[in-house]
Write a protein that holds these residues in place. Sequence first.
Motif, PDB file in Angstrom:
ATOM      1  N   GLU A 224       0.828  -1.206   0.000  1.00  0.00           N
ATOM      2  CA  GLU A 224       0.000   0.000   0.000  1.00  0.00           C
ATOM      3  C   GLU A 224       0.866   1.262   0.000  1.00  0.00           C
ATOM      4  O   GLU A 224       0.567   2.229  -0.724  1.00  0.00           O
ATOM      5  CB  GLU A 224      -0.926  -0.010   1.225  1.00  0.00           C
ATOM      6  N   LEU A 225       1.922   1.261   0.806  1.00  0.00           N
ATOM      7  CA  LEU A 225       2.774   2.451   0.879  1.00  0.00           C
ATOM      8  C   LEU A 225       3.534   2.653  -0.426  1.00  0.00           C
ATOM      9  O   LEU A 225       3.698   3.787  -0.897  1.00  0.00           O
ATOM     10  CB  LEU A 225       3.745   2.329   2.055  1.00  0.00           C
ATOM     11  N   ASN A 226       3.989   1.562  -1.032  1.00  0.00           N
ATOM     12  CA  ASN A 226       4.660   1.675  -2.329  1.00  0.00           C
ATOM     13  C   ASN A 226       3.711   2.218  -3.396  1.00  0.00           C
ATOM     14  O   ASN A 226       4.097   3.047  -4.230  1.00  0.00           O
ATOM     15  CB  ASN A 226       5.204   0.318  -2.765  1.00  0.00           C
ATOM     16  N   ALA A 227       2.469   1.740  -3.371  1.00  0.00           N
ATOM     17  CA  ALA A 227       1.489   2.213  -4.349  1.00  0.00           C
ATOM     18  C   ALA A 227       1.245   3.710  -4.184  1.00  0.00           C
ATOM     19  O   ALA A 227       1.117   4.451  -5.163  1.00  0.00           O
ATOM     20  CB  ALA A 227       0.181   1.437  -4.193  1.00  0.00           C
ATOM     21  N   LEU A 228       1.212   4.165  -2.927  1.00  0.00           N
ATOM     22  CA  LEU A 228       1.023   5.590  -2.661  1.00  0.00           C
ATOM     23  C   LEU A 228       2.211   6.380  -3.200  1.00  0.00           C
ATOM     24  O   LEU A 228       2.053   7.470  -3.776  1.00  0.00           O
ATOM     25  CB  LEU A 228       0.865   5.802  -1.151  1.00  0.00           C
ATOM     26  N   GLY A 229       3.406   5.841  -3.027  1.00  0.00           N
ATOM     27  CA  GLY A 229       4.604   6.498  -3.553  1.00  0.00           C
ATOM     28  C   GLY A 229       4.608   6.568  -5.066  1.00  0.00           C
ATOM     29  O   GLY A 229       4.999   7.578  -5.662  1.00  0.00           O
ATOM     30  N   GLU A 230       4.176   5.476  -5.714  1.00  0.00           N
ATOM     31  CA  GLU A 230       4.103   5.493  -7.172  1.00  0.00           C
ATOM     32  C   GLU A 230       3.092   6.517  -7.668  1.00  0.00           C
ATOM     33  O   GLU A 230       3.309   7.198  -8.677  1.00  0.00           O
ATOM     34  CB  GLU A 230       3.734   4.091  -7.686  1.00  0.00           C
ATOM     35  N   THR A 231       1.968   6.657  -6.940  1.00  0.00           N
ATOM     36  CA  THR A 231       0.972   7.667  -7.295  1.00  0.00           C
ATOM     37  C   THR A 231       1.575   9.061  -7.205  1.00  0.00           C
ATOM     38  O   THR A 231       1.360   9.915  -8.082  1.00  0.00           O
ATOM     39  CB  THR A 231      -0.247   7.569  -6.356  1.00  0.00           C
ATOM     40  N   LEU A 232       2.353   9.303  -6.156  1.00  0.00           N
ATOM     41  CA  LEU A 232       2.992  10.608  -5.987  1.00  0.00           C
ATOM     42  C   LEU A 232       3.990  10.869  -7.107  1.00  0.00           C
ATOM     43  O   LEU A 232       3.992  11.944  -7.718  1.00  0.00           O
ATOM     44  CB  LEU A 232       3.691  10.671  -4.623  1.00  0.00           C
ATOM     45  N   ARG A 233       4.828   9.907  -7.376  1.00  0.00           N
ATOM     46  CA  ARG A 233       5.848  10.101  -8.406  1.00  0.00           C
ATOM     47  C   ARG A 233       5.220  10.317  -9.772  1.00  0.00           C
ATOM     48  O   ARG A 233       5.605  11.236 -10.519  1.00  0.00           O
ATOM     49  CB  ARG A 233       6.788   8.888  -8.451  1.00  0.00           C
ATOM     50  N   LYS A 234       4.223   9.503 -10.125  1.00  0.00           N
ATOM     51  CA  LYS A 234       3.573   9.646 -11.430  1.00  0.00           C
ATOM     52  C   LYS A 234       2.810  10.963 -11.524  1.00  0.00           C
ATOM     53  O   LYS A 234       2.751  11.586 -12.592  1.00  0.00           O
ATOM     54  CB  LYS A 234       2.643   8.461 -11.677  1.00  0.00           C
ATOM     55  N   GLY A 235       2.238  11.405 -10.389  1.00  0.00           N
ATOM     56  CA  GLY A 235       1.552  12.693 -10.385  1.00  0.00           C
ATOM     57  C   GLY A 235       2.501  13.835 -10.671  1.00  0.00           C
ATOM     58  O   GLY A 235       2.177  14.768 -11.423  1.00  0.00           O
ATOM     59  N   ILE A 236       3.681  13.786 -10.069  1.00  0.00           N
ATOM     60  CA  ILE A 236       4.691  14.824 -10.312  1.00  0.00           C
ATOM     61  C   ILE A 236       5.153  14.777 -11.760  1.00  0.00           C
ATOM     62  O   ILE A 236       5.280  15.810 -12.439  1.00  0.00           O
ATOM     63  CB  ILE A 236       5.885  14.647  -9.353  1.00  0.00           C
ATOM     64  N   GLU A 237       5.404  13.571 -12.280  1.00  0.00           N
ATOM     65  CA  GLU A 237       5.851  13.439 -13.668  1.00  0.00           C
ATOM     66  C   GLU A 237       4.796  13.984 -14.635  1.00  0.00           C
ATOM     67  O   GLU A 237       5.127  14.613 -15.646  1.00  0.00           O
ATOM     68  CB  GLU A 237       6.144  11.973 -13.979  1.00  0.00           C
ATOM     69  N   GLU A 238       3.510  13.751 -14.325  1.00  0.00           N
ATOM     70  CA  GLU A 238       2.442  14.246 -15.187  1.00  0.00           C
ATOM     71  C   GLU A 238       2.428  15.774 -15.192  1.00  0.00           C
ATOM     72  O   GLU A 238       2.259  16.405 -16.244  1.00  0.00           O
ATOM     73  CB  GLU A 238       1.098  13.702 -14.717  1.00  0.00           C
ATOM     74  N   ILE A 239       2.611  16.384 -14.014  1.00  0.00           N
ATOM     75  CA  ILE A 239       2.680  17.845 -13.927  1.00  0.00           C
ATOM     76  C   ILE A 239       3.828  18.370 -14.780  1.00  0.00           C
ATOM     77  O   ILE A 239       3.678  19.335 -15.544  1.00  0.00           O
ATOM     78  CB  ILE A 239       2.854  18.295 -12.463  1.00  0.00           C
ATOM     79  N   LEU A 240       4.989  17.752 -14.666  1.00  0.00           N
ATOM     80  CA  LEU A 240       6.164  18.213 -15.407  1.00  0.00           C
ATOM     81  C   LEU A 240       5.964  18.051 -16.903  1.00  0.00           C
ATOM     82  O   LEU A 240       6.400  18.888 -17.705  1.00  0.00           O
ATOM     83  CB  LEU A 240       7.409  17.446 -14.951  1.00  0.00           C
ATOM     84  N   SER A 241       5.289  16.969 -17.298  1.00  0.00           N
ATOM     85  CA  SER A 241       5.035  16.742 -18.714  1.00  0.00           C
ATOM     86  C   SER A 241       4.073  17.779 -19.269  1.00  0.00           C
ATOM     87  O   SER A 241       4.285  18.317 -20.365  1.00  0.00           O
ATOM     88  CB  SER A 241       4.463  15.334 -18.911  1.00  0.00           C
ATOM     89  N   LYS A 242       3.039  18.116 -18.503  1.00  0.00           N
ATOM     90  CA  LYS A 242       2.054  19.090 -18.959  1.00  0.00           C
ATOM     91  C   LYS A 242       2.645  20.484 -19.099  1.00  0.00           C
ATOM     92  O   LYS A 242       2.201  21.279 -19.930  1.00  0.00           O
ATOM     93  CB  LYS A 242       0.871  19.137 -17.979  1.00  0.00           C
ATOM     94  N   THR A 243       3.630  20.787 -18.280  1.00  0.00           N
ATOM     95  CA  THR A 243       4.221  22.125 -18.309  1.00  0.00           C
ATOM     96  C   THR A 243       5.476  22.174 -19.172  1.00  0.00           C
ATOM     97  O   THR A 243       6.251  23.119 -19.110  1.00  0.00           O
ATOM     98  CB  THR A 243       4.564  22.591 -16.887  1.00  0.00           C
TER      99      THR A 243
END
Length: 853
Positions: A224-243
Amino acid sequence: MKRLRNEERITKRFSQSGVELVRFTNSGTEANTMAIAVAIAFTGRKKIIVFSNGYHGGTLYFANNLSPTNVNLPHEFVICPYNDIPGTKEIISSLPKDSLAAILVEPIQGSGGCIIGTSPFLRYLETTAHTRGALFIVDEVMTSRLYYSGLSSSLGLKPDIVTLGKWIGGGMTFGAFGGRTNIMSMFDPRSLILSHSGTFNNNIVTMAAGCAGMEIYSEQKVKELNALGETLRKGIEEILSKTNISSPPNSNSHSTTSSTSTSLQKDLESLTLSSQETPGKPKIYVTGQGSMLCIHFSGESEASLRALFWHFLLEKGIYIAQRAFVALSLPITSDHVEKFVEAVGEFVTRRKRMQGARGPNELLSLSVIPKAGEVNASIEGKEHVGNVLPLQGHQSIFTMLFSSLRVLGSATLLTSTALAAVDQQQHQQQHKNDCNAKTDPTQIRLAYANGDSGMSVSWNTNQKLNNPTVCYGCNHPHENCVSSDQSVTYATSSTWNNHVVISGLQADTKYQYRIQCDNETYSFTTARAVGNGEAFKFAMVGDMGTMGPDGLSTTVGTGAANPLKPGEKTSIDSLQAFKGGYDFVWHVGDIAYADAWLKEEKGGYIKPLNTSDKGAEYDKILNEFYVEVEEISSVVPYMVGVGNHEANCDNGADLTICLPGQTNFTGYRAHWNMPSFSSGGLENFWYSWNHGMVHFVNFNTETDFLNAPDEPGGEGAENAGPFAPSGAQLAWLKADLAAVDRKKTPWVIAAGHRPWYVSESECIECQTAFEPLLISYGVDLVLHGHKHFYERQSAIANNVTQEITNNPTAPWYIVNGAAGHYDGLDVPTTPFLPLSQFLSYYNFGIEDFKIVL
């Protein structure tokens, strides 16, 4: 149901990672320390492979730009490039047979930026260790959180030893190391092989907390904690990609299909090239796996951008490590992750509006500068933490940038160093509360660092500096600033020694620099690029002491001889007069002669400075010398080697009068900052560096070899050292000389203080220790001091001469201990050494060498 004890829980949980027996420590640092110790004992070998940018504890830190004055344990570490199989293979293949004790590696470099080790790389290390009869040690102090039975097991690795820590202690101070039974059994008290004791090693509070922590952090919670970390990392990557702030090519998890020739380091190199091709586009990217991740900023302004990002998150109520490292804990929820992603998005996108007038190639550094109205709100009430620029300093930076934009208009193109480009008035404003008469810099000195891409800047102050800072640039001394935490003193010293290493410089390039709290601008030139075939000069001196009323002058006291002749120039005068004619000075031991203070007092030459504190005169003479050479050492690197007169306050006569801080080379060790870390050496005792077509080697003739003269029981009666395990210096010298690329550096020049080919009392112990290696690896020239005259020998191997003009295979020996000090020059006994080609004891002087192909 039986409740398992902590050791049973650990061996059961991590059995798939090779843990059969386990022992407890108080930290991850201690766990890795003990793992190395048992590897050395088990194999009977000394060398430990570690990796650049690796961190295994406070005394096992191998950062790329770490200052030589670090506190690493004095093992025979060999640093290899992480994730680089060819580079690592080349280094390992150069090691002597049966010398490798262990390979110590993190499967993910945690403190190094969450850099993921590729599976082929880690499997190569495991296979290589076992092929060479060494132990494979995996540091899972951080990564054990990522997989229920340890990350090693998920990768199919089975280490010989695994180190653990952090969460396994349930929040208490904790560490552990475990592995194969036949290895760990060496600690069995019945075996009487190895001892491992410690008051708090398995204290009941930590053991109870550890049991609870391991029970709470179940296999399901790990997922569960790893999944939460992956969500955070992918969320940041998505922000960087959009900008349009793209992420570099990066493996986000361990891959079994990665090419062994492609590593993350090479990915980052390609990113740097991309930034150069599109000027002013530093990128933000994220690395990591599961519940561990790190946000990176690339480009020349990365440190300032990271600091701004950290303060921005604080304003949003989010606290992370200042290096932008994130390790999720169990209380973190998806709401927290969402808030973090939103904050990253706001940090990047809210400032994008400022780019409109600048065009598509404007710098990210411009887009992250808060609006003028936001500055006070974002900095108010927050304190300066660590090495980040003080917040008042950020306000000054913002003021300067916005003023520039208003005046120069849309034609302005900020460079990626803009955030650090503070002029002298802004810099003084930043430190206005720190500068006073006690922080005025003195005794400024340079030394080469990090090959041809760095420079060490050192100076002394009359009080400790929290963050010694040097600003530098090619065109202006405040294009960039760098700080350290190296401000050290010792008992009986009246000053603090401050050391800052500047990295990332261009070879053979002149830079201006200015030291914190100083109004004067100095300059230095970096080392010539390795392999540069242009001719150059360097100056060599030995046995040079303080000049003037406390040292060498036109008079002497009772028992001394050979003062300066009327009108005669000193060696310091000569160095100052010709300082534009040589690249650096090499002072091969016996520096300042502060230990002559008692002889000078007894001879009536000086009056006691302080009859109740004999240390005051010793300290005074040291400081006088450092000030006298400052005109030289502040503009050219002043490289030093250790001599017997640095050992203590009375040169082996009566050590009982020496106060704390005036024995065991203490002052020498604190004052200088030689490039030992980048060359694998030790402090200021032994190290090497390249300069153009020459490989220079400085070795220690005072301690750390068999029958060394300054060690306890040695003929020098200095009772100093040793400073490393037995055999460490000679093993380093052998490895250093073996690694020389004679195609790039065809000349090898070595120096050590005490000579063995000389017309007066040779150092036979030195000859026995060092000459075989110097001959075996074709050293061309060997420089010495110690004897207070000048003598040039033939090329000599094992007491047999060779003609200098006939391309000799033996080293050529030169002794120059005639730089001058209170005792003057010495007249050697006759007859002179038959091997001697020239000898002079009439004049003080320096040796000027010109190197040509």
